[in-house]
Design a protein around this motif. Structure first.
Motif, mmCIF file in Angstrom:
data_model
loop_
_atom_site.group_PDB
_atom_site.id
_atom_site.type_symbol
_atom_site.label_atom_id
_atom_site.label_comp_id
_atom_site.label_asym_id
_atom_site.label_seq_id
_atom_site.Cartn_x
_atom_site.Cartn_y
_atom_site.Cartn_z
ATOM 1 N N SER A 88 0.771 -1.127 -0.077
ATOM 2 C CA SER A 88 0.041 0.131 0.029
ATOM 3 C C SER A 88 0.780 1.239 -0.184
ATOM 4 C CB SER A 88 -0.833 -0.028 1.142
ATOM 5 O OG SER A 88 -0.131 0.144 2.264
ATOM 6 N N ARG A 89 0.370 2.303 -0.678
ATOM 7 C CA ARG A 89 0.884 3.599 -0.550
ATOM 8 C C ARG A 89 1.194 4.033 1.027
ATOM 9 N NH1 ARG A 89 -2.823 6.508 -3.260
ATOM 10 N NH2 ARG A 89 -1.819 6.383 -5.286
ATOM 11 N N TYR A 90 0.382 3.649 1.703
ATOM 12 C CA TYR A 90 0.526 4.192 3.258
ATOM 13 C C TYR A 90 1.939 3.450 3.806
ATOM 14 C CZ TYR A 90 -0.079 3.604 8.251
ATOM 15 O OH TYR A 90 -0.042 3.589 9.698
ATOM 16 N N ARG A 91 2.015 2.008 3.478
ATOM 17 C CA ARG A 91 2.861 1.453 4.012
ATOM 18 C C ARG A 91 4.329 1.693 3.425
ATOM 19 N NH1 ARG A 91 3.067 -0.536 8.628
ATOM 20 N NH2 ARG A 91 1.011 -0.963 8.161
ATOM 21 N N ARG A 92 4.249 2.044 2.182
ATOM 22 C CA ARG A 92 5.535 2.672 1.462
ATOM 23 C C ARG A 92 6.064 3.760 2.100
ATOM 24 N NH1 ARG A 92 2.865 1.092 -3.834
ATOM 25 N NH2 ARG A 92 2.415 3.458 -3.984
ATOM 26 N N MET A 93 4.957 4.775 2.247
ATOM 27 C CA MET A 93 5.555 6.257 2.887
ATOM 28 C C MET A 93 5.872 5.912 4.169
ATOM 29 S SD MET A 93 4.273 8.377 5.415
ATOM 30 C CE MET A 93 2.359 7.781 6.097
#
Length: 472
Positions: free
Chosen positions: A102-107
């Motif tokens: 997810s974009r959140y996890r990558r962030m």
């Protein structure tokens, strides 16, 4: 399920696992948090454990390895992609459609990668009331995990992160803001998704903004990488002892810099005058105009701000480097020039028989005025000087295994260049490695010191071949 997994595929996964260090395993666990059961992830101790879970949960099989490819790509283990039939460019093309993290996890992961030790201390201080009292030390990833466990940070609520980053670093705050913007704009295009991760776009998506990001690094995509000189002084004419183990250092430097694409030329046992003559020759070389950079490694005995020729006469490091200023060597103007010096910068101290110091025995009265590494660099941009030790101290060399500094430098280049790390980050890792080493009696320590006037990041292009340490 995983019952049909072939032996060949398991061997392939095992080979990848063997190339991942503890930090990589921690990163993989973190990136899989939203995909794998939390209780099972808690028991993970190795990369093999993670692969086993991915197989069991049917996220990984012989026909579809992309999730593992994505994880290796995000953690910058780019050299391992080819083991699964991918290149960096191919992954970039497939990510928008096939990405599972997810974009959140990558962030959060990107945030952890950009939190320095000093920033981490400040963040822990600010968040003290939210953290377990028994936990004395936390890594950046562990800090984020604690905040997530307490639901202080979630996919839909990053307010606490914003507040902390605002106090600690504008760069960290920008990472969080990129995430918020992309999340709020459901129709964010591919360019924005990639830019929030500081990932290189596939060619068809490139634009002016992406080109401006590339300008933060030195140009390293010319037809030829550059020359690397290695001056290896082993034997000396008078009182200085033989530098046993130095030939091993010189050979490893040659292998590593050849792997990095440089044309390596080695000189052995040069007098002080011959060192200057060699510098004069390379200063006037026309071929520099087609090269991206220049590197020079000098292995010798030394004193503060200088190295010895085999005639036991000193050559100032500043004099050596000054041959390659823009005025003296116009073909290297605005190009990075790296110098690595394996030599003592102070008087010899007593050491065990298997560890020698690269210094002459001196009376205190004969020690000259100290010259710091920064004083050794020409007053011009684009230079880097990597010193084996801080001024006034000895540097150590094992008579069989080679110098602590050179061995650490070669090791970290092979490990971190494939991950896309810049040279200053690599030299920080070298500092950490050497600072932890001790002689066999546990009494002698060493701390390297880089000094530089670089204006941009210096990043070696990732070689196609595996590192020399994996070729034998």
């Amino acid at each position: 399920m995983e019952d049909g997994v072939s032996l060949k595929f398991r061997q392939q996964l095992l080979l990848i696992a063997e190339n991942l260090v503890a930090e990589d395993v921690a990163a993989l666990k973190f990136l899989c948090t939203d995909l794998l059961p939390f209780k099972k992830l808690e028991s993970v101790k190795s990369a093999v454990d993670i692969f086993q879970l991915l197989l069991a949960e049917e996220y990984l099989n012989e026909e579809d390895t992309f999730l593992l490819v994505e994880l290796l790509y995000i953690t910058k283990c780019h050299s391992l992609l080819k083991k699964l039939g991918y290149t960096k460019e191919k992954v970039q093309e497939c990510l928008p459609e096939k990405g599972r993290v997810s974009r959140y996890r990558r962030m959060l992961y990107e945030l952890s990668e950009n939190i320095s030790d000093e920033m981490l201390k400040d963040m822990i201080f600010l968040l003290q009331s939210y953290l377990p009292k028994r936990r004395l030390t936390l890594s950046a990833l562990e800090l984020l995990i604690v905040l997530e466990k307490q639901r202080l940070v979630t996919e839909n609520n990053v307010q606490l992160l914003e507040q902390v980053c605002m106090n600690v670093s504008p760069d960290l705050l920008e990472i969080v803001n990129h995430y918020k913007w992309a999340k709020d704009n459901k129709e964010a295009n591919v360019t924005q998704v990639f830019s929030e991760l500081n990932l290189e776009l596939p060619g068809e998506f490139s634009n002016g903004e992406n080109e401006s990001k590339k300008m933060t690094s030195y140009k390293m995509d010319g037809p030829h990488r550059g020359f690397c000189l290695i001056i290896n002084n082993v034997n000396f004419d008078k009182d200085l002892p033989e530098r046993k183990g130095s030939c091993k250092d010189a050979e490893e430097l040659k292998q590593v810099f050849t792997w990095l694409g440089l044309d390596v030329v080695t000189y052995k046992n040069l007098t002080s005058q011959e060192i200057l003559e060699v510098m004069q020759t390379w200063q006037n070389l026309q071929d520099h105009k087609d090269r991206d950079c220049f590197i020079c490694c000098i292995l010798s005995h030394g004193e503060s701000g200088a190295v010895y020729g085999k005639d036991e006469e000193l050559v100032p490091i500043r004099t050596i480097m000054s041959h390659f200023t823009a005025k003296q060597c116009s073909h290297l103007a605005e190009k990075p020039k790296l110098f690595f010096i394996q030599a003592c910068q102070g008087k010899e101290i007593q050491c065990p028989v298997y560890v020698e110091a690269d210094a002459r025995v001196l009376d205190l009265s004969s020690v000259q005025h100290s010259v710091s590494p920064f004083e050794s660099i020409p007053e011009e941009a684009d230079f880097l000087l990597g010193m084996a030790t801080i001024d006034g101290y000895v540097s150590f060399r094992h008579v069989q295994q080679g110098a602590w500094y050179i061995q650490a430098l070669c090791s970290k280049l092979q490990l971190l260049v494939p991950r896309g790390e810049d040279i200053l980050s690599i030299l920080t890792e070298v500092n950490e490695d050497v600072s932890r080493r001790v002689d066999r009696l546990g009494t002698k320590k060493q701390m390297p010191q880089p000094a530089y006037t670089l204006r941009r990041k210096f990043v070696f292009p990732i070689p196609r071949d595996p590192p020399p340490s994996q070729q034998y």
